[in-house]
Write a protein that holds these residues in place. Structure first.
Motif, mmCIF file in Angstrom:
data_model
loop_
_atom_site.group_PDB
_atom_site.id
_atom_site.type_symbol
_atom_site.label_atom_id
_atom_site.label_comp_id
_atom_site.label_asym_id
_atom_site.label_seq_id
_atom_site.Cartn_x
_atom_site.Cartn_y
_atom_site.Cartn_z
ATOM 1 N N THR A 220 0.818 -1.215 0.000
ATOM 2 C CA THR A 220 0.000 0.000 0.000
ATOM 3 C C THR A 220 0.851 1.266 0.000
ATOM 4 O OG1 THR A 220 -0.146 -0.043 2.408
ATOM 5 C CG2 THR A 220 -1.912 -1.120 1.169
ATOM 6 N N SER A 221 2.162 1.132 -0.045
ATOM 7 C CA SER A 221 3.024 2.312 0.015
ATOM 8 C C SER A 221 2.985 3.124 -1.276
ATOM 9 C CB SER A 221 4.454 1.910 0.342
ATOM 10 O OG SER A 221 4.985 1.115 -0.697
ATOM 11 N N ASP A 222 2.614 2.503 -2.366
ATOM 12 C CA ASP A 222 2.592 3.192 -3.647
ATOM 13 C C ASP A 222 1.321 2.799 -4.400
ATOM 14 O OD1 ASP A 222 3.452 4.749 -5.784
ATOM 15 O OD2 ASP A 222 4.557 3.091 -6.700
ATOM 16 N N THR B 295 -5.418 -10.178 -11.970
ATOM 17 C CA THR B 295 -4.729 -9.006 -11.463
ATOM 18 C C THR B 295 -5.742 -8.138 -10.734
ATOM 19 O OG1 THR B 295 -3.192 -9.032 -13.321
ATOM 20 C CG2 THR B 295 -3.358 -6.975 -12.078
ATOM 21 N N ILE B 296 -5.371 -7.729 -9.532
ATOM 22 C CA ILE B 296 -6.217 -6.812 -8.779
ATOM 23 C C ILE B 296 -5.460 -5.490 -8.650
ATOM 24 C CG2 ILE B 296 -5.422 -7.609 -6.505
ATOM 25 C CD1 ILE B 296 -8.358 -7.153 -5.559
ATOM 26 N N GLU B 297 -6.130 -4.421 -9.021
ATOM 27 C CA GLU B 297 -5.565 -3.082 -8.898
ATOM 28 C C GLU B 297 -6.276 -2.393 -7.735
ATOM 29 O OE1 GLU B 297 -5.251 1.087 -11.418
ATOM 30 O OE2 GLU B 297 -6.718 -0.421 -12.000
ATOM 31 N N LEU B 298 -5.505 -1.934 -6.772
ATOM 32 C CA LEU B 298 -6.061 -1.217 -5.629
ATOM 33 C C LEU B 298 -5.659 0.246 -5.727
ATOM 34 C CD1 LEU B 298 -5.138 -3.848 -2.946
ATOM 35 C CD2 LEU B 298 -7.437 -3.289 -3.697
ATOM 36 N N TYR B 299 -6.612 1.117 -5.476
ATOM 37 C CA TYR B 299 -6.303 2.542 -5.476
ATOM 38 C C TYR B 299 -7.085 3.231 -4.363
ATOM 39 C CZ TYR B 299 -10.506 2.712 -8.444
ATOM 40 O OH TYR B 299 -11.764 2.556 -8.957
ATOM 41 N N TYR C 163 -10.479 1.354 -3.348
ATOM 42 C CA TYR C 163 -11.280 0.755 -4.405
ATOM 43 C C TYR C 163 -10.422 -0.250 -5.161
ATOM 44 C CZ TYR C 163 -14.473 4.606 -3.529
ATOM 45 O OH TYR C 163 -15.340 5.481 -2.925
ATOM 46 N N PHE C 164 -11.087 -1.119 -5.920
ATOM 47 C CA PHE C 164 -10.322 -2.102 -6.691
ATOM 48 C C PHE C 164 -10.917 -2.300 -8.069
ATOM 49 C CE2 PHE C 164 -13.609 -4.916 -5.151
ATOM 50 C CZ PHE C 164 -13.731 -5.893 -6.121
#
Length: 158
Positions: A11-13, A28-32, A41-42
């Protein structure tokens, strides 16, 4: 040591992409993170980077996907805190106390018929029993008079 397997993400970037395997397929899961709402959100993509789910908020205790679709991973992933301290997902607690856990408990833990029996819990009627001989969860129906309950002979005329 946690009871569930977890999907560890950095979660650092953010936004951050993590690849995980479900069955024989990679996803692939993208977390933002959205600072305005302090929410994470993902997006979920298949092995060909085709979007399967976009813009979904991580909600504490709710599976990331709760629909039956052959394109989605078979594994259920749920954000929660095994210690039971947290009740929401935020940037402050995500990946420190709240993790993305696979809903994959061992059947010996999930099924009371396979659990260990002791002298205070001889019927293993619930896993939440505190083994003191009393339980906060009623295993038997209550004898109180509930005005909204069905009458005892309700099925006789069916």
């Amino acid at each position: 040591m946690s009871l569930h397997d977890k999907l560890v993400v950095d979660t650092s970037d953010m936004p951050n992409y993590s690849v995980f395997t479900s069955g024989a397929e990679n996803f692939t899961i993208e977390l933002y993170y959205r600072d305005r709402f302090d929410s994470i959100y993902f997006n979920l993509y298949d092995a060909d980077d085709t979007p399967l789910i976009t813009g979904e908020k991580l909600v504490y205790g709710m599976p990331l996907w709760n629909i039956n679709d052959a394109n989605l991973p078979a594994d259920r992933i749920v954000p929660f805190d095994e210690a039971g301290v947290e009740n929401s997902v935020s940037i402050d607690n995500f990946q420190t106390s709240v993790f993305l856990y696979y809903d994959d408990l061992d059947p010996d833990i999930e099924d009371p018929s396979n659990a260990d029996v002791d002298e205070n819990d001889t019927d293993n009627s619930d896993l939440l029993d505190d083994d003191t001989g009393s339980s906060l969860i009623e295993d038997e129906p209550s004898d109180d008079s509930n005005e909204y309950a069905l009458p005892s002979d309700w099925g006789d005329n069916l």
